[in-house]
Design a protein around this motif. Structure first.
Motif, PDB file in Angstrom:
ATOM      1  N   ASN A  37     -23.217  -1.726  -0.982  1.00  0.00           N
ATOM      2  CA  ASN A  37     -24.363  -2.929  -1.081  1.00  0.00           C
ATOM      3  C   ASN A  37     -24.718  -2.417  -2.684  1.00  0.00           C
ATOM      4  O   ASN A  37     -25.032  -2.898  -3.634  1.00  0.00           O
ATOM      5  CB  ASN A  37     -24.823  -3.517  -0.316  1.00  0.00           C
ATOM      6  N   ARG A  38     -24.709  -0.899  -2.891  1.00  0.00           N
ATOM      7  CA  ARG A  38     -26.336  -0.120  -3.599  1.00  0.00           C
ATOM      8  C   ARG A  38     -25.314  -0.493  -4.581  1.00  0.00           C
ATOM      9  O   ARG A  38     -25.704  -0.551  -5.420  1.00  0.00           O
ATOM     10  CB  ARG A  38     -26.549   0.992  -3.058  1.00  0.00           C
ATOM     11  N   LEU A  39     -23.561   0.374  -4.952  1.00  0.00           N
ATOM     12  CA  LEU A  39     -23.129   0.143  -6.135  1.00  0.00           C
ATOM     13  C   LEU A  39     -23.296  -1.540  -6.442  1.00  0.00           C
ATOM     14  O   LEU A  39     -23.171  -1.568  -7.698  1.00  0.00           O
ATOM     15  CB  LEU A  39     -21.426   0.259  -5.595  1.00  0.00           C
ATOM     16  N   LEU A  40     -22.636  -2.772  -5.895  1.00  0.00           N
ATOM     17  CA  LEU A  40     -22.132  -3.789  -6.093  1.00  0.00           C
ATOM     18  C   LEU A  40     -23.163  -3.754  -6.505  1.00  0.00           C
ATOM     19  O   LEU A  40     -23.457  -4.921  -7.623  1.00  0.00           O
ATOM     20  CB  LEU A  40     -21.810  -4.705  -5.051  1.00  0.00           C
ATOM     21  N   LYS A  41     -24.494  -3.597  -6.405  1.00  0.00           N
ATOM     22  CA  LYS A  41     -26.261  -4.493  -6.973  1.00  0.00           C
ATOM     23  C   LYS A  41     -26.136  -4.511  -7.940  1.00  0.00           C
ATOM     24  O   LYS A  41     -26.846  -4.457  -9.017  1.00  0.00           O
ATOM     25  CB  LYS A  41     -27.200  -4.123  -6.376  1.00  0.00           C
ATOM     26  N   GLU A  83     -23.766  10.855  -4.767  1.00  0.00           N
ATOM     27  CA  GLU A  83     -23.317  11.523  -3.850  1.00  0.00           C
ATOM     28  C   GLU A  83     -22.526  11.194  -2.335  1.00  0.00           C
ATOM     29  O   GLU A  83     -21.595  11.434  -1.413  1.00  0.00           O
ATOM     30  CB  GLU A  83     -24.710  12.289  -3.138  1.00  0.00           C
ATOM     31  N   ARG A  84     -23.268  10.054  -2.252  1.00  0.00           N
ATOM     32  CA  ARG A  84     -22.887   9.212  -1.013  1.00  0.00           C
ATOM     33  C   ARG A  84     -21.317   8.550  -1.165  1.00  0.00           C
ATOM     34  O   ARG A  84     -20.393   8.521  -0.466  1.00  0.00           O
ATOM     35  CB  ARG A  84     -23.589   7.583  -1.243  1.00  0.00           C
ATOM     36  N   LEU A  85     -21.412   8.433  -2.724  1.00  0.00           N
ATOM     37  CA  LEU A  85     -19.648   7.873  -2.789  1.00  0.00           C
ATOM     38  C   LEU A  85     -18.727   9.231  -2.998  1.00  0.00           C
ATOM     39  O   LEU A  85     -17.827   9.192  -2.671  1.00  0.00           O
ATOM     40  CB  LEU A  85     -19.410   7.224  -4.089  1.00  0.00           C
ATOM     41  N   GLY A  86     -19.226  10.242  -2.487  1.00  0.00           N
ATOM     42  CA  GLY A  86     -18.254  11.439  -2.358  1.00  0.00           C
ATOM     43  C   GLY A  86     -18.193  12.045  -4.045  1.00  0.00           C
ATOM     44  O   GLY A  86     -16.984  13.026  -4.133  1.00  0.00           O
ATOM     45  N   GLY A  87     -18.948  11.886  -4.614  1.00  0.00           N
ATOM     46  CA  GLY A  87     -18.826  12.786  -5.801  1.00  0.00           C
ATOM     47  C   GLY A  87     -17.893  11.744  -7.281  1.00  0.00           C
ATOM     48  O   GLY A  87     -17.597  11.396  -6.829  1.00  0.00           O
ATOM     49  N   ALA A  88     -16.925  13.198  -7.694  1.00  0.00           N
ATOM     50  CA  ALA A  88     -16.616  12.981  -8.463  1.00  0.00           C
ATOM     51  C   ALA A  88     -14.571  12.378  -7.419  1.00  0.00           C
ATOM     52  O   ALA A  88     -14.328  11.936  -8.127  1.00  0.00           O
ATOM     53  CB  ALA A  88     -15.641  14.496 -10.146  1.00  0.00           C
ATOM     54  N   VAL A 121     -23.226   4.652 -13.295  1.00  0.00           N
ATOM     55  CA  VAL A 121     -24.398   3.353 -12.518  1.00  0.00           C
ATOM     56  C   VAL A 121     -24.888   4.193 -11.269  1.00  0.00           C
ATOM     57  O   VAL A 121     -26.186   3.714 -10.244  1.00  0.00           O
ATOM     58  CB  VAL A 121     -23.194   2.653 -12.060  1.00  0.00           C
ATOM     59  N   SER A 122     -24.274   5.330 -10.727  1.00  0.00           N
ATOM     60  CA  SER A 122     -25.105   4.894  -8.985  1.00  0.00           C
ATOM     61  C   SER A 122     -25.541   7.064  -9.457  1.00  0.00           C
ATOM     62  O   SER A 122     -25.396   7.574  -8.224  1.00  0.00           O
ATOM     63  CB  SER A 122     -23.542   6.002  -8.315  1.00  0.00           C
ATOM     64  N   ASP A 123     -25.760   7.173 -10.868  1.00  0.00           N
ATOM     65  CA  ASP A 123     -26.361   8.475 -11.257  1.00  0.00           C
ATOM     66  C   ASP A 123     -26.069   9.472 -11.201  1.00  0.00           C
ATOM     67  O   ASP A 123     -26.527  10.820 -10.749  1.00  0.00           O
ATOM     68  CB  ASP A 123     -27.961   8.730 -10.577  1.00  0.00           C
ATOM     69  N   GLY A 124     -24.336   9.619 -11.587  1.00  0.00           N
ATOM     70  CA  GLY A 124     -23.472  11.266 -11.864  1.00  0.00           C
ATOM     71  C   GLY A 124     -24.373  11.602 -12.722  1.00  0.00           C
ATOM     72  O   GLY A 124     -24.049  11.037 -13.732  1.00  0.00           O
TER      73      GLY A 124
END
Ligand code: HEM
Length: 141
Positions: free
Chosen positions: A125-129, A29-34, A77-80
């Motif tokens: 950073n959450r994504l890169l981790k 959601e933080r990445l803006g979804g699809a 990886v972002s739980d989508g």
């Protein structure tokens, strides 16, 4: 009556105060979804296509396939709500002889794409981790 109204409005206030803390957004959601991920991947592909170190790796690749599979992977990886249908990281990158500097450069290009897409640093950073552990499946193969 007044008492029960008071009680329910107090309860409402309490829930609305607590809600931002309780309902923590998923990284997806933080990445803006699809849609947000599509913007990030567009920027990333643009970065790759202008990068002298990284572009040669991709010069014979099917970029539309890369776009689809990489987007699916970011979603997973972002739980989508996605399923990754691409090949595993080790077989995809075997034979490319990717070195540390190549890997670091790709991470830089992804960071730039995230920044250009308006994603805050904490979410970057959450994504890169989440992606960092894949490093060993790619290097020197
Ligand atoms: C965390 C880092 C990386 C991730 C998550 C990642 C992920 C992916 C994914 C999902 C695909 C598509 C797989 C498929 O087609 O089934 C792919 C393909 C590819 N990756 Fe990576 N990758 C990473 C790092 C790198 C690096 C460092 C390089 C080179 C310097 C690279 C070069 C490529 C190339 C050239 C392809 C296309 C392969 C083809 O044409 O068949 N990747 N990658």
């Amino acid at each position: 009556m007044i008492r029960s109204l008071l009680c329910s409005s107090t309860l409402l206030m309490a829930t609305s105060l607590l809600n931002p803390l309780m309902a923590e957004d998923t990284l997806y959601e933080r990445l803006g979804g699809a849609e947000g991920i599509a913007v990030v991947v567009d920027h990333f592909i643009e970065e790759i296509s202008f990068d002298r170190r990284i572009y040669p790796f991709f010069k014979d690749s099917d970029i539309e396939r890369f776009r689809n599979k990489f987007s699916e992977q970011l979603c997973v990886v972002s739980d989508g709500p996605c399923r990754y249908s691409g090949d595993d990281m080790s077989s995809v990158h075997t034979g490319m002889n990717i070195g540390e500097a190549d890997f670091n450069r790709v991470v830089e290009l992804l960071q730039k794409a995230l920044t250009d897409s308006g994603i805050p640093y904490t979410d970057q950073n959450r994504l890169l981790k989440k992606l960092a552990p894949l490093r060993n499946d790619m290097l020197h193969r």
